[in-house]
Design a protein around this motif. Structure first.
Motif, short mmCIF file in Angstrom:
data_model
loop_
_atom_site.label_atom_id
_atom_site.label_comp_id
_atom_site.label_asym_id
_atom_site.label_seq_id
_atom_site.Cartn_x
_atom_site.Cartn_y
_atom_site.Cartn_z
N ASP A 127 -33.18 -0.79 -4.77
CA ASP A 127 -33.90 0.40 -5.22
C ASP A 127 -34.45 1.12 -4.00
O ASP A 127 -34.54 0.55 -2.90
N ILE A 128 -34.84 2.37 -4.18
CA ILE A 128 -35.27 3.19 -3.06
C ILE A 128 -36.58 2.70 -2.47
O ILE A 128 -36.83 2.85 -1.26
N GLU A 131 -35.73 -0.33 -0.19
CA GLU A 131 -34.94 0.19 0.93
C GLU A 131 -35.86 0.87 1.96
O GLU A 131 -35.73 0.65 3.17
N THR A 132 -36.78 1.68 1.47
CA THR A 132 -37.68 2.41 2.36
C THR A 132 -38.66 1.46 3.06
O THR A 132 -38.93 1.60 4.25
N ASP A 182 -34.37 10.31 6.50
CA ASP A 182 -33.52 10.56 5.32
C ASP A 182 -33.91 9.67 4.15
O ASP A 182 -33.98 10.11 3.00
N THR A 183 -34.18 8.38 4.45
CA THR A 183 -34.60 7.46 3.40
C THR A 183 -35.92 7.89 2.80
O THR A 183 -36.12 7.85 1.58
N ASN A 185 -37.18 10.89 2.64
CA ASN A 185 -37.00 12.08 1.81
C ASN A 185 -36.55 11.70 0.40
O ASN A 185 -37.05 12.24 -0.60
N ARG A 186 -35.62 10.76 0.32
CA ARG A 186 -35.16 10.31 -1.00
C ARG A 186 -36.26 9.54 -1.73
O ARG A 186 -36.43 9.69 -2.94
N TYR A 187 -37.00 8.75 -0.98
CA TYR A 187 -38.10 7.99 -1.58
C TYR A 187 -39.17 8.93 -2.13
O TYR A 187 -39.70 8.71 -3.23
N ILE A 189 -38.89 11.88 -3.29
CA ILE A 189 -38.44 12.49 -4.56
C ILE A 189 -38.71 11.52 -5.71
O ILE A 189 -39.23 11.90 -6.75
N TRP A 190 -38.36 10.24 -5.50
CA TRP A 190 -38.63 9.22 -6.52
C TRP A 190 -40.12 9.07 -6.74
O TRP A 190 -40.59 9.00 -7.88
#
Length: 286
Positions: A127-128, A131-132, A182-183, A185-187, A189-190
């Motif tokens: 999961d994000i 990962e982050t 990049d990670t 930024n995706r995190y 959003i979640w």
């Protein structure tokens, strides 16, 4: 004290335990104890919290290596909890009796992760959030406690730097590469979809600030892939890889926030040479 009307459901008992100790333990100690007990419950899985034996507790303390101080605190939390059960006649014994108050745990081996081990850990994050967290711990070298203390306002995405409040309330800045940017930024959003009312950068799936117990449980699951993984090992691996990548000892020690040069920590982030050294070691461009 005996309460024969106490429920036998673990969740209800834990609530009663919290109420009973609300005025007997410091707020922080009680919060840590409750987190430790819940982590133990998750580790047990299908086994019952109410029927656990001494052998199981020893195995738990041995297989979740987080350092001597934290291990002994967890043991104290379990001793307190099972004393509560015994006093309320839910159990006839305390399974922590006979386990030394200062539990002897082996020192965590300082050997850094091999490249393939690090890749296995990172690739196993499903999961994000995990990962982050893993990327952040490895690519910045910060402590687990420091990661949990990061607020949103501490992150400068443009400069790729984070303000860290370390030991002794000393402030320093750490850098992160484009990969982590990049990670993140995706995190984010979640995070925006699940957050409730928290200023913390890292939150749980419940939308509240990520706790130490939740972080530790995340790494318990990662141990299925690399058995020796724990947050501090990522910090040690960062330091080793940074030195191998060309950063000086002084730069690495400053990034890590070691006390001997803590007074320079707040200034090192402003030097262009430090930025170049970090980017050379970990890749500053995509």
């Amino acid at each position: 004290m005996t309460n024969n009307n106490l429920s036998s459901r673990p969740s209800d008992i834990l609530k009663e335990y919290e109420i009973f100790h609300a005025k007997r333990l410091a707020t922080r100690s009680l919060k840590e104890y409750l987190s430790d007990i819940r982590l133990f419950t998750e580790w047990l899985g299908d086994d019952s919290l109410l029927t656990v034996d001494k052998r199981t507790i020893r195995r738990y303390l041995d297989t979740v290596p987080i350092g001597r101080k934290a291990t002994n605190r967890r043991k104290s939390a379990l001793r307190s909890f099972y004393s509560f059960l015994e006093e309320n006649e839910i159990r006839s014994d305390n399974p922590t009796e006979g386990i030394a108050r200062r539990y002897k745990v082996g020192k965590i081996k300082p050997d850094p992760l091999k490249e393939h081990e690090l890749n296995m850990v990172r690739n196993s994050c499903r999961d994000i959030l995990s990962e982050t967290v893993v990327n952040m711990l490895y690519f910045t070298g910060i402590r687990a406690s420091e990661l949990l203390g990061i607020n949103l306002v501490d992150v400068d995405m443009e400069k790729r730097e984070i303000r860290i409040l370390g030991k002794g309330s000393k402030t320093r800045y750490v850098r992160f590469p484009v990969l982590v940017q990049d990670t993140l930024n995706r995190y984010l959003i979640w995070r925006s979809k699940v957050v409730r009312d928290s200023l913390s950068l890292f939150i749980s799936e419940r939308g509240t600030s990520l706790t130490r117990g939740q972080l530790d449980w995340m790494f318990v699951k990662l141990k299925r892939v690399v058995s020796r993984i724990h947050p501090h090992l990522l910090r040690h691996t960062f330091a080793t890889d940074a030195l191998d990548g060309g950063m000086s000892v002084e730069e690495v020690r400053t990034v890590l926030g070691h006390e001997s040069i803590a007074t320079t920590g707040i200034y090192i982030h402003t030097t262009e040479q430090w930025r170049k050294s970090y980017d050379r070691a970990f890749g500053g461009t995509g």
